[in-house]
Design an enzyme around this catalytic site. Structure first.
Site, mmCIF file in Angstrom:
data_model
loop_
_atom_site.group_PDB
_atom_site.id
_atom_site.type_symbol
_atom_site.label_atom_id
_atom_site.label_comp_id
_atom_site.label_asym_id
_atom_site.label_seq_id
_atom_site.Cartn_x
_atom_site.Cartn_y
_atom_site.Cartn_z
ATOM 1 N N SER A 81 0.829 -1.210 0.000
ATOM 2 C CA SER A 81 0.000 0.000 0.000
ATOM 3 C C SER A 81 0.861 1.256 0.000
ATOM 4 C CB SER A 81 -0.905 0.026 1.235
ATOM 5 O OG SER A 81 -1.732 -1.105 1.275
HETATM 6 N N1 SAH Z 1 -0.803 -4.828 4.006
HETATM 7 C C1 SAH Z 1 -0.087 -5.125 2.784
HETATM 8 C C2 SAH Z 1 -0.881 -4.691 1.558
HETATM 9 C C3 SAH Z 1 -0.976 -5.802 0.589
HETATM 10 S S1 SAH Z 1 -2.202 -5.671 -0.655
HETATM 11 C C4 SAH Z 1 1.327 -4.539 2.839
HETATM 12 O O1 SAH Z 1 1.641 -3.832 3.784
HETATM 13 O O2 SAH Z 1 2.126 -4.823 1.930
HETATM 14 C C5 SAH Z 1 -3.510 -6.655 0.007
HETATM 15 C C6 SAH Z 1 -3.215 -8.115 0.241
HETATM 16 O O3 SAH Z 1 -4.447 -8.711 0.692
HETATM 17 C C7 SAH Z 1 -2.789 -8.914 -0.979
HETATM 18 O O4 SAH Z 1 -1.569 -9.526 -0.726
HETATM 19 C C8 SAH Z 1 -3.913 -9.950 -1.162
HETATM 20 O O5 SAH Z 1 -3.458 -11.209 -1.631
HETATM 21 C C9 SAH Z 1 -4.463 -10.045 0.255
HETATM 22 N N2 SAH Z 1 -5.819 -10.566 0.378
HETATM 23 C C10 SAH Z 1 -6.924 -10.256 -0.369
HETATM 24 N N3 SAH Z 1 -7.992 -10.954 0.056
HETATM 25 C C11 SAH Z 1 -7.565 -11.725 1.113
HETATM 26 C C12 SAH Z 1 -8.195 -12.679 1.960
HETATM 27 N N4 SAH Z 1 -9.487 -13.010 1.847
HETATM 28 N N5 SAH Z 1 -7.446 -13.272 2.920
HETATM 29 C C13 SAH Z 1 -6.123 -12.967 3.064
HETATM 30 N N6 SAH Z 1 -5.473 -12.087 2.289
HETATM 31 C C14 SAH Z 1 -6.188 -11.470 1.317
#
Ligand code: SAH
Length: 232
Positions: A81
């Site tokens: 993000s």
């Molecule tokens: N917090 C992260 C942002 C990653 S983007 C950081 O600091 O880098 C969001 C992430 O949510 C992605 O990796 C995606 O695979 C995950 N995601 C989406 N739906 C999900 C679910 N139902 N359970 C677990 N992870 C999920």
């Protein structure tokens, strides 16, 4: 908590020769200054982000860009993000030392590390096995012992560790999963972006067993919240 183990990280990730130099620290200070100008006021959030090397969570190719206020690819079509978004969500979450926090969407592990540096006990869940493994490696290398990583479908929460004082979702959901509301402690806070193309950031407080108060806090764009898990 500070990051005294940063030198150990330099050793661990030295296959890629990742170091936190004065130049990185300078870029980080300027990034945090820009977050302050954009309205982030929570000192604990700003301090945590100033101490945490964001470039450790990115591919070497993005090292020069790690301190721009932008999202970047982390593999599997997902992104880390934007720093402003991380700061905004973390500020809304109002974590305290020892708060028990569930994060859905580990991605790179950066958000989880920010929460851990602030002293929270973090449980973070990722649906892509490859991202889970990589984030776990980075977080272990940083010596952040108060983060536990899980390869799971976060739409089910983490029932065996509930209730949580705080829950943060870092992917855009079409609606608020009822399960996550149920896994909040009374008085607990859920921060979740909800919507299709654009997501409204919702801050939901569980006021009692059956009452939830919702406040809308501005629009953001996230990768989608999806059900199920994906092997490597
Ligand atoms: N917090 C992260 C942002 C990653 S983007 C950081 O600091 O880098 C969001 C992430 O949510 C992605 O990796 C995606 O695979 C995950 N995601 C989406 N739906 C999900 C679910 N139902 N359970 C677990 N992870 C999920």
């Amino acid at each position: 908590m500070t990051l005294p183990q940063v030198f150990r990280v330099n050793a661990y990730l030295s296959g890629k020769k990742v170091q936190d130099t004065y130049r990185h620290k300078g870029m980080r200070r300027r990034l945090v200054e820009s977050l302050r100008r954009k309205g982030i006021q929570d000192q604990a959030v700003l301090q945590a982000m100033e101490s945490l090397p964001r470039h450790f969570f990115l591919d070497k190719a993005f090292e020069e860009h790690a301190y721009e206020d932008k999202p970047f690819p982390i593999g599997n079509d997902q992104t880390i993000s934007q720093p402003y978004t991380v700061a905004f969500q973390t500020q809304l979450l109002q974590v305290h030392k020892r708060s028990k926090v569930l994060e859905v969407g580990t991605g790179s592990g950066y958000q989880a590390a920010v929460l851990a540096i602030m002293g929270a006990r973090v449980y973070t869940v990722e649906r892509y096995e490859a991202l889970y493994l990589k984030a776990k490696f980075t977080l272990d290398a940083l010596g952040l012992k108060n983060v536990r990583c899980f390869f799971r479908d976060g739409s089910k929460g983490l029932p065996e560790y509930a209730p949580f004082d705080r829950i943060i979702v870092t992917a855009g959901a079409e609606q608020v999963p009822e399960v996550l509301k149920q896994q909040l402690a009374i008085g607990g806070i859920l921060v979740i972006p909800v919507g299709r193309e654009v997501q409204a950031m919702l801050r939901i407080t569980r006021a009692s067993e059956s009452t939830y108060l919702t406040v809308k806090e501005g629009d953001f764009r996230f990768v989608p919240f999806l059900e199920g898990t994906e092997p490597e």
